[in-house]
Design a protein around this motif. Structure first.
Motif, PDB file in Angstrom:
ATOM      1  N   PRO A  52       0.744  -1.272   0.044  1.00 55.16           N
ATOM      2  CA  PRO A  52      -0.194   0.093  -0.124  1.00 55.16           C
ATOM      3  C   PRO A  52       0.870   1.294  -0.040  1.00 55.16           C
ATOM      4  O   PRO A  52       1.720   1.346   0.695  1.00 55.16           O
ATOM      5  CB  PRO A  52      -0.918  -0.095   1.414  1.00 55.16           C
ATOM      6  CG  PRO A  52      -0.682  -1.599   1.820  1.00 55.16           C
ATOM      7  CD  PRO A  52       0.548  -2.038   1.008  1.00 55.16           C
ATOM      8  N   GLY A  65      -3.293   3.724  -2.722  1.00 53.79           N
ATOM      9  CA  GLY A  65      -3.012   2.676  -3.747  1.00 53.79           C
ATOM     10  C   GLY A  65      -2.064   1.684  -3.653  1.00 53.79           C
ATOM     11  O   GLY A  65      -1.830   1.369  -2.316  1.00 53.79           O
ATOM     12  N   PHE A  66      -1.502   1.012  -4.556  1.00 51.33           N
ATOM     13  CA  PHE A  66      -0.862  -0.052  -4.386  1.00 51.33           C
ATOM     14  C   PHE A  66       0.447   0.065  -5.388  1.00 51.33           C
ATOM     15  O   PHE A  66       0.278   0.273  -6.512  1.00 51.33           O
ATOM     16  CB  PHE A  66      -1.435  -1.301  -4.493  1.00 51.33           C
ATOM     17  CG  PHE A  66      -2.577  -1.671  -3.662  1.00 51.33           C
ATOM     18  CD1 PHE A  66      -2.531  -2.079  -2.472  1.00 51.33           C
ATOM     19  CD2 PHE A  66      -3.879  -1.179  -3.895  1.00 51.33           C
ATOM     20  CE1 PHE A  66      -3.659  -2.119  -1.560  1.00 51.33           C
ATOM     21  CE2 PHE A  66      -4.885  -1.101  -3.227  1.00 51.33           C
ATOM     22  CZ  PHE A  66      -4.949  -1.589  -2.147  1.00 51.33           C
ATOM     23  N   ASP A  84      -4.164   3.469  -7.906  1.00 53.53           N
ATOM     24  CA  ASP A  84      -5.254   3.265  -7.133  1.00 53.53           C
ATOM     25  C   ASP A  84      -5.863   2.043  -7.361  1.00 53.53           C
ATOM     26  O   ASP A  84      -5.813   1.268  -8.300  1.00 53.53           O
ATOM     27  CB  ASP A  84      -6.147   4.411  -6.697  1.00 53.53           C
ATOM     28  CG  ASP A  84      -6.835   4.623  -8.306  1.00 53.53           C
ATOM     29  OD1 ASP A  84      -7.364   3.776  -9.163  1.00 53.53           O
ATOM     30  OD2 ASP A  84      -7.209   5.949  -8.543  1.00 53.53           O
ATOM     31  N   GLN A  85      -6.792   1.456  -6.661  1.00 53.79           N
ATOM     32  CA  GLN A  85      -7.954   0.254  -6.759  1.00 53.79           C
ATOM     33  C   GLN A  85      -8.240   0.106  -8.182  1.00 53.79           C
ATOM     34  O   GLN A  85      -8.795  -1.137  -8.621  1.00 53.79           O
ATOM     35  CB  GLN A  85      -8.613   0.217  -5.583  1.00 53.79           C
ATOM     36  CG  GLN A  85      -9.800   0.872  -5.448  1.00 53.79           C
ATOM     37  CD  GLN A  85     -10.830   0.742  -4.590  1.00 53.79           C
ATOM     38  OE1 GLN A  85     -10.848  -0.668  -4.031  1.00 53.79           O
ATOM     39  NE2 GLN A  85     -11.733   1.480  -3.917  1.00 53.79           N
ATOM     40  N   ARG A  87      -7.118   0.078 -10.795  1.00 53.89           N
ATOM     41  CA  ARG A  87      -6.157  -0.615 -11.647  1.00 53.89           C
ATOM     42  C   ARG A  87      -6.695  -2.319 -11.822  1.00 53.89           C
ATOM     43  O   ARG A  87      -6.640  -2.525 -12.822  1.00 53.89           O
ATOM     44  CB  ARG A  87      -4.593  -0.551 -10.979  1.00 53.89           C
ATOM     45  CG  ARG A  87      -3.730  -1.773 -11.562  1.00 53.89           C
ATOM     46  CD  ARG A  87      -3.443  -1.518 -12.972  1.00 53.89           C
ATOM     47  NE  ARG A  87      -2.455  -2.223 -13.469  1.00 53.89           N
ATOM     48  CZ  ARG A  87      -2.805  -3.797 -13.881  1.00 53.89           C
ATOM     49  NH1 ARG A  87      -4.160  -4.265 -13.733  1.00 53.89           N
ATOM     50  NH2 ARG A  87      -1.988  -4.451 -14.592  1.00 53.89           N
ATOM     51  N   TYR A  88      -7.211  -2.669 -10.736  1.00 58.17           N
ATOM     52  CA  TYR A  88      -7.870  -3.916 -10.486  1.00 58.17           C
ATOM     53  C   TYR A  88      -9.050  -4.097 -11.697  1.00 58.17           C
ATOM     54  O   TYR A  88      -9.515  -5.221 -12.031  1.00 58.17           O
ATOM     55  CB  TYR A  88      -8.232  -4.377  -9.345  1.00 58.17           C
ATOM     56  CG  TYR A  88      -7.111  -4.281  -8.399  1.00 58.17           C
ATOM     57  CD1 TYR A  88      -6.004  -5.277  -8.553  1.00 58.17           C
ATOM     58  CD2 TYR A  88      -6.816  -3.343  -7.356  1.00 58.17           C
ATOM     59  CE1 TYR A  88      -4.785  -5.402  -7.871  1.00 58.17           C
ATOM     60  CE2 TYR A  88      -5.623  -3.401  -6.691  1.00 58.17           C
ATOM     61  CZ  TYR A  88      -4.642  -4.492  -6.859  1.00 58.17           C
ATOM     62  OH  TYR A  88      -3.670  -4.453  -6.015  1.00 58.17           O
ATOM     63  N   TYR A 113     -15.307  -8.318  -6.819  1.00 59.06           N
ATOM     64  CA  TYR A 113     -13.746  -8.259  -6.789  1.00 59.06           C
ATOM     65  C   TYR A 113     -13.039  -7.599  -5.415  1.00 59.06           C
ATOM     66  O   TYR A 113     -11.921  -7.285  -5.249  1.00 59.06           O
ATOM     67  CB  TYR A 113     -13.251  -7.404  -7.972  1.00 59.06           C
ATOM     68  CG  TYR A 113     -13.428  -8.189  -9.047  1.00 59.06           C
ATOM     69  CD1 TYR A 113     -12.028  -8.928  -9.846  1.00 59.06           C
ATOM     70  CD2 TYR A 113     -14.406  -8.394 -10.049  1.00 59.06           C
ATOM     71  CE1 TYR A 113     -12.100  -9.705 -10.828  1.00 59.06           C
ATOM     72  CE2 TYR A 113     -14.519  -9.447 -10.952  1.00 59.06           C
ATOM     73  CZ  TYR A 113     -13.142  -9.822 -11.579  1.00 59.06           C
ATOM     74  OH  TYR A 113     -13.449 -10.677 -12.757  1.00 59.06           O
ATOM     75  N   LEU A 115     -13.485  -4.843  -3.750  1.00 62.47           N
ATOM     76  CA  LEU A 115     -13.058  -3.436  -4.081  1.00 62.47           C
ATOM     77  C   LEU A 115     -13.846  -2.473  -2.977  1.00 62.47           C
ATOM     78  O   LEU A 115     -15.016  -2.807  -2.504  1.00 62.47           O
ATOM     79  CB  LEU A 115     -13.261  -2.629  -5.284  1.00 62.47           C
ATOM     80  CG  LEU A 115     -12.692  -3.322  -6.462  1.00 62.47           C
ATOM     81  CD1 LEU A 115     -12.804  -2.734  -7.794  1.00 62.47           C
ATOM     82  CD2 LEU A 115     -10.926  -3.520  -6.240  1.00 62.47           C
ATOM     83  N   GLN A 116     -13.107  -1.381  -2.486  1.00 68.35           N
ATOM     84  CA  GLN A 116     -13.786  -0.593  -1.453  1.00 68.35           C
ATOM     85  C   GLN A 116     -14.667   0.490  -1.967  1.00 68.35           C
ATOM     86  O   GLN A 116     -14.082   0.983  -2.896  1.00 68.35           O
ATOM     87  CB  GLN A 116     -12.662   0.008  -0.679  1.00 68.35           C
ATOM     88  CG  GLN A 116     -11.751  -0.976   0.170  1.00 68.35           C
ATOM     89  CD  GLN A 116     -12.299  -1.753   1.361  1.00 68.35           C
ATOM     90  OE1 GLN A 116     -13.103  -1.288   2.007  1.00 68.35           O
ATOM     91  NE2 GLN A 116     -12.258  -3.144   1.289  1.00 68.35           N
ATOM     92  N   ASP A 160     -11.544   6.985  -8.089  1.00 71.79           N
ATOM     93  CA  ASP A 160     -10.945   6.320  -6.791  1.00 71.79           C
ATOM     94  C   ASP A 160     -10.868   7.535  -5.878  1.00 71.79           C
ATOM     95  O   ASP A 160      -9.607   8.356  -6.116  1.00 71.79           O
ATOM     96  CB  ASP A 160      -9.957   5.417  -6.713  1.00 71.79           C
ATOM     97  CG  ASP A 160      -9.574   5.105  -5.355  1.00 71.79           C
ATOM     98  OD1 ASP A 160     -10.123   3.734  -5.036  1.00 71.79           O
ATOM     99  OD2 ASP A 160      -8.930   5.632  -4.545  1.00 71.79           O
ATOM    100  N   GLY A 163      -8.911   5.751  -2.050  1.00 72.88           N
ATOM    101  CA  GLY A 163      -9.156   4.370  -1.494  1.00 72.88           C
ATOM    102  C   GLY A 163     -10.415   3.908  -1.682  1.00 72.88           C
ATOM    103  O   GLY A 163     -10.910   2.939  -1.164  1.00 72.88           O
TER     104      GLY A 163
END
Length: 319
Positions: A52, A65-66, A84-85, A87-88, A113, A115-116, A160, A163
């Motif tokens: 993270p 993000g990651f 950030d998320q 991307r997934y 999936y 995700l938040q 996003d 987060g």
């Protein structure tokens, strides 16, 4: 201005020494938010892909993000990219949707999936049943928003927010910011007929069984074709329904100069892709004094300075 960048690996939270600038980049459609930066590598810094990453400005978290990419050369510094998320949402899948709203599509996929979710605004249009096969999750979400826009005239922005996956009506993304000669540091303005400009539309339908061929055209023969020459848009179409109306609509859309505008201005973390700002500038043959939408936003933080480069659209301007 206080800038804090944090990377978490397991139970350890690092605050690495950042070299040069940090870029926080968002785009209105089709891409996750990201930050890029370089850190000074030392033996104490142990980070890896998937960690993270958080960016705070004056104590406010603006990015979560990651870590996805690390690169280096003979220089010991590490160049890093975190997304950030969203991307997934580049994962591909197949979904069957049965009379559903864009809000429902987003929430369904996000829950599947892991995700938040943040605030997902109600989109108030029921999309007929449809199959999305081997499509990216982001394309599925954006298609549902595009269908909603076509049928209601209401635009929504998916992004996003530090987060949390968030959906907001574009009309609620107005930022109380005026970019003028004082706050705008530089601009890049292009007027062109070289790209996305057409004054003759040609749509062709061919029936492979009967050999029948129909052509639908629309052109500005006495107008821009005299000034610019013939700039033709060609498309093979699968049916003739509303074909002439489509040709006329395409001519109306493309029969003009393509104008693009980027502005570098003093930074404001409230601004991101999808935001509206007021632009009051004389850029040569055009004087602007109106709201414009931010299509892409690149915030740069360096040496206690904060600037942003905005790709803008509105009126005659396209991104």
């Amino acid at each position: 201005m206080s800038i804090e960048l944090l990377i978490e690996n397991g139970s350890t939270l690092y605050t690495p020494v950042v070299k040069d600038e940090i870029h926080w980049i968002t785009e209105r459609k089709g891409a996750p938010g990201k930050i890029t930066f370089s850190v000074i590598q030392d033996s104490a810094l142990k980070i890896e892909e998937g960690n993270p990453v958080m960016l705070k400005v004056n104590g406010e978290q603006i990015f979560y993000g990651f870590l996805f990419k690390r690169s280096r050369n003979k220089n010991p510094d590490l160049s890093l990219t975190a997304y950030d998320q969203m991307r997934y949402l580049k994962n591909k899948d197949t979904y069957v949707f049965e009379r559903i709203t864009a809000k429902d599509v987003i929430e369904m996929i996000a829950n599947d999936y892991g995700l938040q979710l943040g605030e997902i605004e109600y989109t108030n249009y029921w999309i007929p049943s449809r199959i999305e096969e081997n499509s990216t999750l982001l394309d599925m979400m954006q298609t549902s928003l595009d269908i909603t826009l076509t049928n209601t005239g209401n635009m929504y922005v998916l992004y996003d927010k530090a987060g949390k996956l968030t959906l907001t009506a574009a009309e609620r993304m107005v930022v109380g910011l005026v970019i003028d000669a004082e706050t705008g540091e530089n601009f890049d303005y292009t007027s062109s007929i070289d790209d996305q400009t057409y004054n003759r539309i040609k749509l062709v339908y061919e029936d492979s069984e009967s050999g029948k061929r129909e052509i639908f055209t629309a052109q500005d023969k006495e107008g821009t074709m005299k000034k610019w020459g013939t700039l033709q848009y060609y498309e093979a179409i699968s049916d003739t329904q509303n074909a002439q109306n489509k040709a006329n609509a395409l001519l109306s859309l493309y029969n003009s100069k393509t104008k693009k505008l980027k502005i570098t201005a003093l930074g404001d973390v409230r601004v991101r892709a999808g935001s509206y700002v007021v632009v009051r500038l004389n850029i040569g043959d055009v004087t602007l004094d109106n709201f414009m939408m931010v299509e892409k936003c690149d915030h740069k933080f360096k040496d206690n300075e904060h600037t942003m480069t905005l790709t803008l659209r509105g009126g005659e301007f396209v991104a």
